[in-house]
Design a protein around this motif. Structure first.
Motif, PDB file in Angstrom:
ATOM      1  N   VAL A   1      -6.590  13.617 -15.708  1.00 32.17           N
ATOM      2  CA  VAL A   1      -7.635  12.921 -15.156  1.00 32.17           C
ATOM      3  C   VAL A   1      -6.920  10.716 -16.385  1.00 32.17           C
ATOM      4  CG1 VAL A   1     -10.048  11.759 -15.499  1.00 32.17           C
ATOM      5  CG2 VAL A   1      -9.440  14.672 -15.193  1.00 32.17           C
ATOM      6  N   VAL A   2      -6.992  11.172 -17.807  1.00 31.15           N
ATOM      7  CA  VAL A   2      -6.155  10.407 -18.083  1.00 31.15           C
ATOM      8  C   VAL A   2      -4.806   9.762 -17.281  1.00 31.15           C
ATOM      9  CG1 VAL A   2      -5.178   9.271 -19.744  1.00 31.15           C
ATOM     10  CG2 VAL A   2      -7.307  10.821 -20.093  1.00 31.15           C
ATOM     11  N   ALA A   3      -4.264  10.202 -17.172  1.00 29.32           N
ATOM     12  CA  ALA A   3      -2.822   9.641 -16.498  1.00 29.32           C
ATOM     13  C   ALA A   3      -3.524   9.024 -14.736  1.00 29.32           C
ATOM     14  CB  ALA A   3      -2.193  10.551 -16.049  1.00 29.32           C
ATOM     15  N   ASN A   4      -4.342   9.582 -14.235  1.00 28.93           N
ATOM     16  CA  ASN A   4      -5.114   8.877 -12.987  1.00 28.93           C
ATOM     17  C   ASN A   4      -6.026   7.391 -13.575  1.00 28.93           C
ATOM     18  OD1 ASN A   4      -5.801   8.404 -10.971  1.00 28.93           O
ATOM     19  ND2 ASN A   4      -7.381  11.002 -10.546  1.00 28.93           N
ATOM     20  N   THR A   5      -6.578   8.125 -14.643  1.00 27.94           N
ATOM     21  CA  THR A   5      -7.312   6.690 -14.315  1.00 27.94           C
ATOM     22  C   THR A   5      -6.225   5.736 -14.829  1.00 27.94           C
ATOM     23  OG1 THR A   5      -8.735   7.661 -15.333  1.00 27.94           O
ATOM     24  CG2 THR A   5      -9.156   5.368 -16.126  1.00 27.94           C
ATOM     25  N   PHE A   6      -5.425   5.999 -15.522  1.00 31.51           N
ATOM     26  CA  PHE A   6      -4.432   4.899 -16.242  1.00 31.51           C
ATOM     27  C   PHE A   6      -3.927   4.130 -14.450  1.00 31.51           C
ATOM     28  CE2 PHE A   6      -3.566   6.152 -20.826  1.00 31.51           C
ATOM     29  CZ  PHE A   6      -4.731   5.488 -21.942  1.00 31.51           C
ATOM     30  N   LEU A   7      -2.757   5.174 -13.491  1.00 30.03           N
ATOM     31  CA  LEU A   7      -2.941   4.721 -12.840  1.00 30.03           C
ATOM     32  C   LEU A   7      -2.981   3.172 -11.855  1.00 30.03           C
ATOM     33  CD1 LEU A   7      -0.732   7.833 -12.070  1.00 30.03           C
ATOM     34  CD2 LEU A   7       0.067   5.325 -12.768  1.00 30.03           C
TER      35      LEU A   7
ATOM     36  N   ALA B   1       2.370  21.876 -20.123  1.00 28.03           N
ATOM     37  CA  ALA B   1       2.301  21.062 -21.314  1.00 28.03           C
ATOM     38  C   ALA B   1       1.570  19.854 -21.133  1.00 28.03           C
ATOM     39  CB  ALA B   1       4.066  20.222 -20.878  1.00 28.03           C
ATOM     40  N   MET B   2       0.561  20.028 -20.005  1.00 28.44           N
ATOM     41  CA  MET B   2      -0.894  18.830 -20.339  1.00 28.44           C
ATOM     42  C   MET B   2      -2.011  19.289 -20.411  1.00 28.44           C
ATOM     43  SD  MET B   2       1.354  15.903 -18.367  1.00 28.44           S
ATOM     44  CE  MET B   2       0.060  14.645 -18.171  1.00 28.44           C
ATOM     45  N   SER B   3      -3.301  19.078 -20.553  1.00 29.75           N
ATOM     46  CA  SER B   3      -4.485  19.678 -20.197  1.00 29.75           C
ATOM     47  C   SER B   3      -4.777  19.444 -18.768  1.00 29.75           C
ATOM     48  CB  SER B   3      -4.797  19.395 -21.723  1.00 29.75           C
ATOM     49  OG  SER B   3      -5.932  17.452 -21.504  1.00 29.75           O
TER      50      SER B   3
ATOM     51  N   GLU C   1       2.391  19.289 -12.662  1.00 31.61           N
ATOM     52  CA  GLU C   1       2.644  20.257 -12.742  1.00 31.61           C
ATOM     53  C   GLU C   1       2.402  20.253 -13.715  1.00 31.61           C
ATOM     54  OE1 GLU C   1       7.542  20.282 -10.128  1.00 31.61           O
ATOM     55  OE2 GLU C   1       6.721  19.163 -11.716  1.00 31.61           O
ATOM     56  N   GLY C   2       2.500  19.026 -14.743  1.00 40.61           N
ATOM     57  CA  GLY C   2       2.877  19.237 -15.918  1.00 40.61           C
ATOM     58  C   GLY C   2       1.838  20.592 -16.618  1.00 40.61           C
ATOM     59  N   VAL C   3       0.464  20.087 -15.719  1.00 39.08           N
ATOM     60  CA  VAL C   3      -0.831  20.844 -16.171  1.00 39.08           C
ATOM     61  C   VAL C   3      -0.805  22.455 -15.838  1.00 39.08           C
ATOM     62  CG1 VAL C   3      -3.077  21.448 -15.547  1.00 39.08           C
ATOM     63  CG2 VAL C   3      -2.326  18.839 -16.199  1.00 39.08           C
TER      64      VAL C   3
ATOM     65  N   ALA D   1       0.626  -1.595   0.227  1.00 44.86           N
ATOM     66  CA  ALA D   1       0.100   0.375   0.067  1.00 44.86           C
ATOM     67  C   ALA D   1       0.906   0.911  -0.088  1.00 44.86           C
ATOM     68  CB  ALA D   1      -1.055  -0.034   1.158  1.00 44.86           C
ATOM     69  N   LEU D   2       1.854   0.774   0.633  1.00 47.22           N
ATOM     70  CA  LEU D   2       2.903   2.578   1.017  1.00 47.22           C
ATOM     71  C   LEU D   2       3.507   2.484  -0.245  1.00 47.22           C
ATOM     72  CD1 LEU D   2       4.574   2.442   4.668  1.00 47.22           C
ATOM     73  CD2 LEU D   2       3.309   4.233   2.865  1.00 47.22           C
ATOM     74  N   THR D   3       4.015   1.891  -1.501  1.00 45.32           N
ATOM     75  CA  THR D   3       4.880   1.842  -2.238  1.00 45.32           C
ATOM     76  C   THR D   3       4.114   2.632  -3.607  1.00 45.32           C
ATOM     77  OG1 THR D   3       5.247  -0.385  -1.800  1.00 45.32           O
ATOM     78  CG2 THR D   3       6.440   0.392  -3.730  1.00 45.32           C
ATOM     79  N   ILE D   4       2.535   1.549  -3.381  1.00 43.42           N
ATOM     80  CA  ILE D   4       1.255   2.311  -4.533  1.00 43.42           C
ATOM     81  C   ILE D   4       0.855   3.921  -4.177  1.00 43.42           C
ATOM     82  CG2 ILE D   4      -0.555   1.838  -5.387  1.00 43.42           C
ATOM     83  CD1 ILE D   4      -0.053  -0.902  -4.608  1.00 43.42           C
ATOM     84  N   ALA D   5       0.833   3.819  -2.888  1.00 46.45           N
ATOM     85  CA  ALA D   5       0.287   4.958  -2.248  1.00 46.45           C
ATOM     86  C   ALA D   5       1.854   6.461  -2.838  1.00 46.45           C
ATOM     87  CB  ALA D   5       0.000   5.318  -1.119  1.00 46.45           C
ATOM     88  N   THR D   6       2.817   5.939  -2.590  1.00 44.84           N
ATOM     89  CA  THR D   6       4.239   6.756  -3.132  1.00 44.84           C
ATOM     90  C   THR D   6       3.920   7.223  -4.392  1.00 44.84           C
ATOM     91  OG1 THR D   6       4.558   5.864  -0.860  1.00 44.84           O
ATOM     92  CG2 THR D   6       6.464   7.676  -1.670  1.00 44.84           C
ATOM     93  N   GLY D   7       4.104   5.630  -4.927  1.00 46.86           N
ATOM     94  CA  GLY D   7       3.857   5.942  -6.809  1.00 46.86           C
ATOM     95  C   GLY D   7       2.712   7.027  -7.591  1.00 46.86           C
ATOM     96  N   LEU D   8       1.664   6.871  -6.844  1.00 45.55           N
ATOM     97  CA  LEU D   8       0.324   7.733  -6.881  1.00 45.55           C
ATOM     98  C   LEU D   8       1.115   8.923  -6.476  1.00 45.55           C
ATOM     99  CD1 LEU D   8      -1.945   6.567  -7.876  1.00 45.55           C
ATOM    100  CD2 LEU D   8      -2.917   7.062  -5.701  1.00 45.55           C
ATOM    101  N   VAL D   9       1.151   9.267  -5.177  1.00 40.88           N
ATOM    102  CA  VAL D   9       1.504  11.494  -5.350  1.00 40.88           C
ATOM    103  C   VAL D   9       2.061  11.312  -5.637  1.00 40.88           C
ATOM    104  CG1 VAL D   9       2.144  11.946  -3.356  1.00 40.88           C
ATOM    105  CG2 VAL D   9       0.552  10.372  -2.518  1.00 40.88           C
ATOM    106  N   VAL D  10       3.685  10.682  -6.086  1.00 46.24           N
ATOM    107  CA  VAL D  10       4.701  11.121  -6.600  1.00 46.24           C
ATOM    108  C   VAL D  10       4.440  11.129  -8.533  1.00 46.24           C
ATOM    109  CG1 VAL D  10       6.812  10.965  -7.938  1.00 46.24           C
ATOM    110  CG2 VAL D  10       6.930  10.042  -5.964  1.00 46.24           C
ATOM    111  N   LEU D  11       3.636  10.743  -9.172  1.00 45.38           N
ATOM    112  CA  LEU D  11       2.961  10.492 -10.535  1.00 45.38           C
ATOM    113  C   LEU D  11       1.638  11.892 -10.871  1.00 45.38           C
ATOM    114  CD1 LEU D  11       3.851   6.760 -11.413  1.00 45.38           C
ATOM    115  CD2 LEU D  11       4.661   8.542 -12.772  1.00 45.38           C
ATOM    116  N   MET D  12       1.344  11.615  -9.725  1.00 43.27           N
ATOM    117  CA  MET D  12      -0.378  13.129  -9.515  1.00 43.27           C
ATOM    118  C   MET D  12       0.430  14.606  -9.568  1.00 43.27           C
ATOM    119  SD  MET D  12      -2.712  12.017 -10.098  1.00 43.27           S
ATOM    120  CE  MET D  12      -2.301  10.945 -11.269  1.00 43.27           C
ATOM    121  N   TYR D  13       1.628  14.392  -8.749  1.00 47.59           N
ATOM    122  CA  TYR D  13       2.183  15.581  -8.285  1.00 47.59           C
ATOM    123  C   TYR D  13       3.006  15.784  -9.603  1.00 47.59           C
ATOM    124  CZ  TYR D  13       5.750  19.286  -6.998  1.00 47.59           C
ATOM    125  OH  TYR D  13       6.019  20.214  -6.727  1.00 47.59           O
TER     126      TYR D  13
END
Ligand SMILES: Nc1ncnc2c1ncn2[C@@H]1O[C@H](COP(=O)(O)OP(=O)(O)OP(=O)(O)O)[C@@H](O)[C@H]1O
Ligand SMILES: [Mg+2]
Length: 403
Positions: free
Chosen positions: A75-81, A68-70, A62-64, A46-58
């Motif tokens: 939302v698409v990145a979030n769904t994929f993850l 660089a991103m819309s 930042e891209g938005v 759970a920790l690994t997943i949550a950390t990964g999720l937070v980092v990628l969302m961050y």
């Protein structure tokens, strides 16, 4: 639980509680350990997943912000993850399942290996009846490789003969019968029935032709009727009663409140040793086998009942090949052949008279038993006499009182 009587006899309830408690504790500790490791695994995951999720969302956020991103890309990145992580969550569960399956598979292979122990011939012969006899030819046998039990045993039994095996406890008498019934295969040499190695017979058909009254009778936790019928599941009630009569157990059963429908308890513990033995004889008589094998079938009976059953056994053994193990030599005097076993070897063979004339092992055994029987008789007489004297004494006492 089955051995509860022994526990009570020795007053070892506390000892058993503790033993049970210890094994429960062992189980408890293993279960806690398993749960702990599972929790650690789940937590780590759970920790690994949550950390990964937070980092990628961050990073996506930042891209938005950078343009660089819309927001749609975010939302698409979030769904994929989320789609990626859900199956990853199952990883711990899958790992556990795989481990358990490996353990089960190992046990299954172990069992399959066990089945190879007594190889069954592809196209085995069917045993239909004895015509030439049974022979042991230089049979060696051991249960464990380093402890030989039977050593070079050879003998021949003609069809219709009645033979007996005698010898000290542990000499290997019951083992001979187990080999003949093919519970085990010989280590060396062979056992033949009508000249054919028993390993070439279809084992079921061979066993069908033999009826065994074993040394320790174990009954099923069901009714007496069920237990007798076990000898021949298709038998009618009349036949069951008839074999019970032959085994001298019918009158006992009829006096029970529930008769033949009395339940005998786990392993038959609600019957006395002698009653159990007679039920075992009845079910073997019902099986009506070609070869009759009696392993101390009457050892738990008093001498009167024994004599009565002995008559029946003699009757049913007529025309049948009969193998007997007996400690009380008086029951085997009539046998065609007697084999004396000592430490896994046959040391003497002959009829009762021949063996007595040899004045060896059998003779010594016989004399000892005769002496014992003589003493018992004298003791019985003395007890009866004492009783008589006792009663006349008390009568004369009461007479004098009344005077
Ligand atoms: N399943 C077994 N595994 C290992 N050893 C065994 C097994 N069964 C019996 N034995 C050993 O084989 C030897 C012979 O046993 P067996 O039961 O044939 O003796 P027995 O002559 O019938 O004795 P008894 O007169 O006391 O019934 C004994 O020493 C016993 O310890
Ligand atoms: Mg025995």
């Amino acid at each position: 639980m089955l051995n509860y009587e022994t526990v009570k006899y020795f007053g070892n309830e506390q000892h058993e509680y503790q033993r049970y408690d210890r094994s429960l504790k062992g189980y408890e500790q293993a279960a806690i350990l398993s749960q702990k490791s599972l929790s650690v695994l789940n937590l780590g995951q759970a920790l690994t997943i949550a950390t990964g999720l937070v980092v990628l969302m961050y990073l996506a956020a930042e891209g938005v912000v950078n343009g660089a991103m819309s927001v749609g890309d975010f939302v698409v990145a979030n769904t994929f993850l989320i789609q990626l992580y859900t199956p990853l969550n199952f990883l711990g569960f899958v790992y556990r399942e795989m481990k358990q399956s490996f353990i089960d598979m190992e046990q299954m292979f172990e069992m399959l290996r066990q089945d190879d122990y007594l190889p069954e011939p592809e196209d085995g012969r069917t045993f239909t009846g004895l015509s030439k006899g049974i022979a042991f030819e230089n049979v060696h046998f051991s249960y464990q490789p380093n402890r030989p039990i039977l050593k070079d045993v050879s003998f021949h039994i003609k069809p219709g003969q009645k033979v007996a095996f005698v010898g000290a406890s542990g000499a290997g008498k019951s083992t001979l019968f187990r080999l003949l019934f093919r519970f085990y295969d010989v280590t060396q040499g062979k056992i033949t029935v009508d000249g054919v190695d028993i390993r070439e017979f279809n084992t079921d058909s061979l066993r069908q032709g033999m009826g065994v009254v074993p040394q320790d009778t174990v009954l099923f936790n069901d009714t007496i009727q069920y237990n007798i019928r076990y000898g021949d599941p298709a038998a009618t009630d009349d036949k069951i009663i008839e074999s019970a009569k032959q085994a001298q157990v019918a009158s006992f059963i009829e006096h029970l409140p529930e008769g033949y429908l009395t339940r005998v308890g786990e392993r038959g513990l609600k019957l006395s040793g002698g009653e159990k033995q007679r039920v075992a004889i009845a079910r073997t008589l019902l099986k009506d086998p070609d070869i009759l094998i009696l392993d101390e079938a009457t050892s738990a009976l008093d001498s009167e009942t024994e004599q009565a059953i002995q008559g029946t056994l003699e009757e049913v053994s007529k025309g049948r090949t009969t193998l007997v193990i007996a400690h009380r030599l008086s029951t085997i005097v009539q046998c065609d052949q007697i084999f004396v076993l000592d430490q896994g070897k046959i040391v003497e063979t002959g009829t009762h008279q021949q063996l007595l004339d040899k004045k060896m092992y059998y003779y010594r055994l016989w004399v000892r038993q005769q002496e014992k029987a003589q003493l018992e008789k004298q003791l019985k007489k003395a007890t009866q006499a004492a009783k008589l004297v006792g009663s006349s004494q008390s009568r004369s006492d009461s007479d004098s009182e009344s005077i």
